[in-house]
Structures are given as structure tokens and as C-alpha cells.
Design a protein around this motif. Sequence first.
Motif, PDB file in Angstrom:
ATOM      1  N   ARG A 170     -31.576  11.341  -5.821  1.00  0.00           N
ATOM      2  CA  ARG A 170     -31.514  12.538  -4.981  1.00  0.00           C
ATOM      3  C   ARG A 170     -31.704  12.211  -3.504  1.00  0.00           C
ATOM      4  O   ARG A 170     -30.978  12.711  -2.647  1.00  0.00           O
ATOM      5  CB  ARG A 170     -32.581  13.550  -5.431  1.00  0.00           C
ATOM      6  N   CYS A 171     -32.674  11.372  -3.204  1.00  0.00           N
ATOM      7  CA  CYS A 171     -32.856  10.940  -1.820  1.00  0.00           C
ATOM      8  C   CYS A 171     -33.436   9.534  -1.811  1.00  0.00           C
ATOM      9  O   CYS A 171     -34.081   9.107  -2.767  1.00  0.00           O
ATOM     10  CB  CYS A 171     -33.742  11.903  -1.034  1.00  0.00           C
ATOM     11  N   LYS A 188     -36.599  10.746 -16.084  1.00  0.00           N
ATOM     12  CA  LYS A 188     -35.976  11.950 -15.552  1.00  0.00           C
ATOM     13  C   LYS A 188     -34.565  11.603 -15.102  1.00  0.00           C
ATOM     14  O   LYS A 188     -34.256  10.432 -14.856  1.00  0.00           O
ATOM     15  CB  LYS A 188     -36.798  12.531 -14.403  1.00  0.00           C
ATOM     16  N   PRO A 189     -33.686  12.596 -14.994  1.00  0.00           N
ATOM     17  CA  PRO A 189     -32.325  12.311 -14.554  1.00  0.00           C
ATOM     18  C   PRO A 189     -32.295  11.623 -13.194  1.00  0.00           C
ATOM     19  O   PRO A 189     -33.097  11.956 -12.305  1.00  0.00           O
ATOM     20  CB  PRO A 189     -31.678  13.697 -14.489  1.00  0.00           C
ATOM     21  N   ALA A 239     -30.341  11.932 -10.762  1.00  0.00           N
ATOM     22  CA  ALA A 239     -30.057  12.864  -9.669  1.00  0.00           C
ATOM     23  C   ALA A 239     -31.282  13.660  -9.232  1.00  0.00           C
ATOM     24  O   ALA A 239     -31.233  14.359  -8.206  1.00  0.00           O
ATOM     25  CB  ALA A 239     -28.950  13.829 -10.091  1.00  0.00           C
ATOM     26  N   GLU A 240     -32.400  13.541  -9.961  1.00  0.00           N
ATOM     27  CA  GLU A 240     -33.635  14.237  -9.594  1.00  0.00           C
ATOM     28  C   GLU A 240     -34.695  13.283  -9.051  1.00  0.00           C
ATOM     29  O   GLU A 240     -35.825  13.695  -8.780  1.00  0.00           O
ATOM     30  CB  GLU A 240     -34.187  14.981 -10.804  1.00  0.00           C
ATOM     31  N   VAL A 241     -34.333  12.020  -8.876  1.00  0.00           N
ATOM     32  CA  VAL A 241     -35.298  10.992  -8.459  1.00  0.00           C
ATOM     33  C   VAL A 241     -35.365  10.897  -6.942  1.00  0.00           C
ATOM     34  O   VAL A 241     -34.349  10.688  -6.266  1.00  0.00           O
ATOM     35  CB  VAL A 241     -34.916   9.621  -9.054  1.00  0.00           C
ATOM     36  N   ASP A 242     -36.578  11.038  -6.384  1.00  0.00           N
ATOM     37  CA  ASP A 242     -36.825  10.770  -4.973  1.00  0.00           C
ATOM     38  C   ASP A 242     -37.349   9.342  -4.873  1.00  0.00           C
ATOM     39  O   ASP A 242     -38.395   9.012  -5.447  1.00  0.00           O
ATOM     40  CB  ASP A 242     -37.842  11.757  -4.400  1.00  0.00           C
ATOM     41  N   ASP A 262     -40.844   9.667  -6.692  1.00  0.00           N
ATOM     42  CA  ASP A 262     -40.857   9.416  -8.135  1.00  0.00           C
ATOM     43  C   ASP A 262     -40.805   7.925  -8.430  1.00  0.00           C
ATOM     44  O   ASP A 262     -41.256   7.470  -9.478  1.00  0.00           O
ATOM     45  CB  ASP A 262     -39.642  10.079  -8.787  1.00  0.00           C
TER      46      ASP A 262
END
Length: 272
Positions: free
Chosen positions: A77-78, A50-51, A53-56, A119
Motif C-alpha cells: 500500500r505504501c 494480510k493482503p 495491498a494492505e501492507v504499510d 506492518d
Amino acid sequence: MTMATTTERPATVSTALRAGDFTGLAQDYSQHRPDYAPSVLQGLLGLLGKPVAEVDFADVGAGTGIWTRQVQASGVRCATAVEPNTDMRTHGQVASAHTPIRWLQGSAEQTGLASASADWLTMASSFHWAQFEVATGEFHRVLRPGGRFTALWNPRLIEVNPLLVEIEAHLSTLRSDIKRVSSGRSGITETLSEQLWASPHFEDVVYLEGRHVISMTPARYLGAWRSVNDLRVQLGADKFEAFLAYVEERIRGQASIEATYLTRAWSARRKG
């Protein structure tokens, strides 16, 4: 940050230090320990599917956050750092003050993280301290379906520098049965692929490694040795100080020490 000279001595660390207890070592750990190979980080991010910027992201046993900050800077992302030791966590919070990293008290066996909240969950230079079955069960709970757990280490590749080989060999003159618990090239790493494949919690085990070179000042090189827990515990206070004195004398006059680090990473996908 001002670097101490090799002739300055840090505050005395308690002789009652236990294996895995980095109380009193956090300042040296935070200032002098190396980071991890950027190429391996990029490879691990690519496995997530996944991108970025979408990874927690959650880093457990984060220490002072060296790896946590490296991953956070990649654009996830965080990022959450979980660390049981108050001294390490406090230094990590200071070093991460200008980042959005969230810090929590917790352990591999009881992270304090919500179920299905990450993630990607990692343990950098710390998974050898965890109880494998309990910790992997906890990571399975915290990870989302398809999420990945990564254990990684960054041991020195001393073979490429004769000076480092000589310094490492001196340890055997102080104690013949030294065992490097956290070297990243022994212990749990010898069977980690097999253990992860056999785990009911994980599948798709992938191994990555990469090298990077760090040019260290003598002060940083000595500080990295001061931050080592397993040698301090095995040698005892007097012999460990004797070893540091040997290292200090051996590197005297060196403008810098070229240290090659081998990042070794095992990434496994959550099963189910």
C-alpha cells in the motif's frame, strides 16, 4: 542508463572514508549492486498475514533504495525509505523518482517514523551497522501489533564460479586479516537467530534463503566492487585501487560474469 566501460575511472573517493559511510560510493552502489531473490521476497510477504495491498512498509538503512523499490513494485500500500546518508538518499530519490516511495532522513536507532505506523519494517544489507538493542526497541515502537521486522543480505555465492573464487582469494595477498563486515555470511548473521529469539521485542523468528543468478557486464561487476565500503576502509586507498586494477585485468575479455547471489533473510514478529 549508460554503463561505463571498465577503463573509465570514477571520481576519487575520500581516503578519510569511515566504516559504514558510503559518501562518494552512492552512484556505483545505485547502478551496480544486485537486487534480492524474488522467491525470498514472496516468502517474506506471505509471513505478514494480510493482503499485500494492505501492507504499510518501511525500509530502514535503505541506501539507494534497491530493496525498497523491489518491495514497492510487489504492490504494498505504501513504502517509506529511511536513510541517514545524504549521498545515498539523494541517489535513491533520483532512482525512485517515478515511484510513490517516500524518503526520510533517519537511522535504525532513530527512524523518525510514527509509532505503530508499519506492518513490515526491513533492513536490507545494513542491519550489521545498527546498535542491536536500541534499533530493535525502535522497530518495536514503529511496528503495529503482529507486524514483522526483517533483516536480510544478498552476498555472492562465489563457490559456484572459479573466477570469483580466484578474485576473492586475491584479497588475502593484500591484507591477511580481511574481515568482510557486510558479507551476509559472517559477523552478526552467525548468531542473529539466537539474538532475535532472546530479544524482549520479537518472537516467531523465521529464516529464509534463496538464490538467483545475475549476468553482469564487466563494467557492472567492477562497479559493484567499487561500491564496497568495508574493503575500502580496511585496505586503504592505495591497496584498494590495486585490487580494482587486478579485478579489471582479470576480467578483461570476458563478455559477462555470472554471479550467483544468496539472499538470506531473518523475519521476526513484534512481541506484544
